[in-house]
Motif scaffolding. Structure first.
Motif, PDB file in Angstrom:
ATOM      1  N   ASP A  55       0.853  -1.188   0.000  1.00 55.41           N
ATOM      2  CA  ASP A  55       0.000   0.000   0.000  1.00 55.41           C
ATOM      3  C   ASP A  55       0.889   1.237   0.000  1.00 55.41           C
ATOM      4  OD1 ASP A  55      -1.770   2.047   0.370  1.00 55.41           O
ATOM      5  OD2 ASP A  55      -2.825   1.128   2.056  1.00 55.41           O
ATOM      6  N   PRO A  56       0.916   2.022  -1.082  1.00 59.37           N
ATOM      7  CA  PRO A  56       1.807   3.185  -1.133  1.00 59.37           C
ATOM      8  C   PRO A  56       1.444   4.275  -0.135  1.00 59.37           C
ATOM      9  CG  PRO A  56       0.325   3.152  -3.027  1.00 59.37           C
ATOM     10  CD  PRO A  56       0.152   1.850  -2.325  1.00 59.37           C
ATOM     11  N   LEU A  57       0.245   4.213   0.450  1.00 62.50           N
ATOM     12  CA  LEU A  57      -0.132   5.186   1.466  1.00 62.50           C
ATOM     13  C   LEU A  57       0.504   4.871   2.816  1.00 62.50           C
ATOM     14  CD1 LEU A  57      -3.943   5.696   0.726  1.00 62.50           C
ATOM     15  CD2 LEU A  57      -2.002   7.043  -0.092  1.00 62.50           C
ATOM     16  N   LYS A  58       0.973   3.642   2.988  1.00 58.67           N
ATOM     17  CA  LYS A  58       1.517   3.227   4.280  1.00 58.67           C
ATOM     18  C   LYS A  58       3.040   3.290   4.344  1.00 58.67           C
ATOM     19  CE  LYS A  58      -2.364   0.208   5.501  1.00 58.67           C
ATOM     20  NZ  LYS A  58      -2.788  -1.184   5.852  1.00 58.67           N
ATOM     21  N   ILE A  59       3.705   3.481   3.205  1.00 67.09           N
ATOM     22  CA  ILE A  59       5.162   3.585   3.224  1.00 67.09           C
ATOM     23  C   ILE A  59       5.560   5.056   3.247  1.00 67.09           C
ATOM     24  CG2 ILE A  59       5.479   1.363   2.107  1.00 67.09           C
ATOM     25  CD1 ILE A  59       5.999   2.797  -0.515  1.00 67.09           C
ATOM     26  N   LEU A  81       0.058   8.538   2.930  1.00 67.10           N
ATOM     27  CA  LEU A  81      -1.247   9.040   3.333  1.00 67.10           C
ATOM     28  C   LEU A  81      -1.140  10.476   3.816  1.00 67.10           C
ATOM     29  CD1 LEU A  81      -4.254   8.564   3.939  1.00 67.10           C
ATOM     30  CD2 LEU A  81      -3.580   7.659   6.181  1.00 67.10           C
ATOM     31  N   GLU A  82      -0.124  10.749   4.629  1.00 65.89           N
ATOM     32  CA  GLU A  82       0.077  12.101   5.141  1.00 65.89           C
ATOM     33  C   GLU A  82       0.535  13.048   4.025  1.00 65.89           C
ATOM     34  OE1 GLU A  82       1.401  11.037   9.708  1.00 65.89           O
ATOM     35  OE2 GLU A  82       2.754  10.588   8.043  1.00 65.89           O
ATOM     36  N   ALA A  83       1.321  12.545   3.098  1.00 64.87           N
ATOM     37  CA  ALA A  83       1.768  13.369   1.972  1.00 64.87           C
ATOM     38  C   ALA A  83       0.577  13.828   1.136  1.00 64.87           C
ATOM     39  CB  ALA A  83       2.758  12.593   1.111  1.00 64.87           C
ATOM     40  N   ASP A  95      -1.427   9.913  14.733  1.00 62.78           N
ATOM     41  CA  ASP A  95      -1.842   8.764  13.928  1.00 62.78           C
ATOM     42  C   ASP A  95      -2.816   9.259  12.869  1.00 62.78           C
ATOM     43  OD1 ASP A  95      -2.833   6.476  12.791  1.00 62.78           O
ATOM     44  OD2 ASP A  95      -3.576   5.597  14.661  1.00 62.78           O
ATOM     45  N   PRO A  96      -2.418   9.249  11.578  1.00 63.78           N
ATOM     46  CA  PRO A  96      -3.291   9.806  10.537  1.00 63.78           C
ATOM     47  C   PRO A  96      -4.575   9.026  10.325  1.00 63.78           C
ATOM     48  CG  PRO A  96      -1.426   8.675   9.560  1.00 63.78           C
ATOM     49  CD  PRO A  96      -1.158   8.727  11.038  1.00 63.78           C
TER      50      PRO A  96
END
Length: 229
Positions: A52-56, A110-112, A147-148
């Motif tokens: 999952d690219p949102l988690k790296i 995700l934060e990005a 924690d996002p």
């Protein structure tokens, strides 16, 4: 078809694949200004959903993009870019760094994407990254990391950002010095910086450059992507 060598970052293994025409269409459907969303869609395609690219972290995301571009260039394009200048040791990669009472953690995809929807200038990017990445021992506002995925994330993030914005310049500079020092001493797999449009990458002897998912487009699809926007 382009063949990619397996990639190891710390203890995580990645296998990339050449994106398809349909994958490229999904990336191109996202507005060009939303570079992080485009990058997430591109990584989902090239990694075939295995990660999952949102988690790296942002550093891992750009490391993988650069490795894709490096292999594609060697195989097909012959672009005169030395990608090795932008890529550092990936086996000793860490996501959190500490010095005395302050810690810094790397932000995730995700934060990005969240910051991309909020920030319109380099000053906003810097302040928002500080709000997410810094933690101080026994600090009323900045103790621990956010924690996002938590329901209280938005409120907690805005509280931290409001705290930073209300600081006198002399005090803000102290927080920025901590942020800058830990960021520069981290020994990251890619040297990520910020400008008005988001994340940049610096090589060993080059000015910061912007790499994006559309950098992987060539030929007809490169023209189609430009025409669409």
């Amino acid at each position: 078809m382009i063949t990619f060598n397996p990639i190891t970052i710390q203890d995580q293994h990645y296998q990339m694949h050449e994106i398809t025409f349909n994958d490229a269409l999904k990336v191109s459907a996202i507005p060009q200004a939303q570079n992080e969303r485009r990058l997430s869609e591109f990584l989902r395609a090239t990694l075939k959903g295995s990660v999952d690219p949102l988690k790296i972290t942002v550093q891992e995301r750009y490391f993988l993009l650069l490795k894709y571009l490096e292999t594609q260039s060697d195989t097909l394009l012959g672009v005169d870019v030395d990608f090795a200048k932008f890529l550092h040791d990936s086996l000793n990669f860490k996501t959190c760094f500490k010095h005395e009472d302050v810690s810094l953690r790397l932000i995730t995809g995700l934060e990005a994407e969240y910051l991309e929807s909020k920030c319109a200038s380099v000053a906003e990017w810097i302040a928002c990254c500080m709000a997410l990445q810094l933690s101080y021992t026994e600090h009323d506002v900045f103790e621990g990391f956010l924690d996002p995925t938590a329901s209280i994330f938005e409120d907690a993030f805005m509280q931290r950002l409001g705290y930073l914005k209300a600081l006198p310049l002399s005090e803000f500079e102290g927080y920025f010095d901590d942020f800058n020092h830990l960021s520069e001493s981290a020994g990251l797999i890619v040297d990520v910086g910020l400008d008005n449009e988001g994340f940049t990458v610096r090589g060993t002897d080059d000015a910061p450059m912007r790499f994006c998912a559309a950098s992987c487009f060539f030929g007809l699809f490169k023209d189609l992507d430009q025409y669409s926007h």
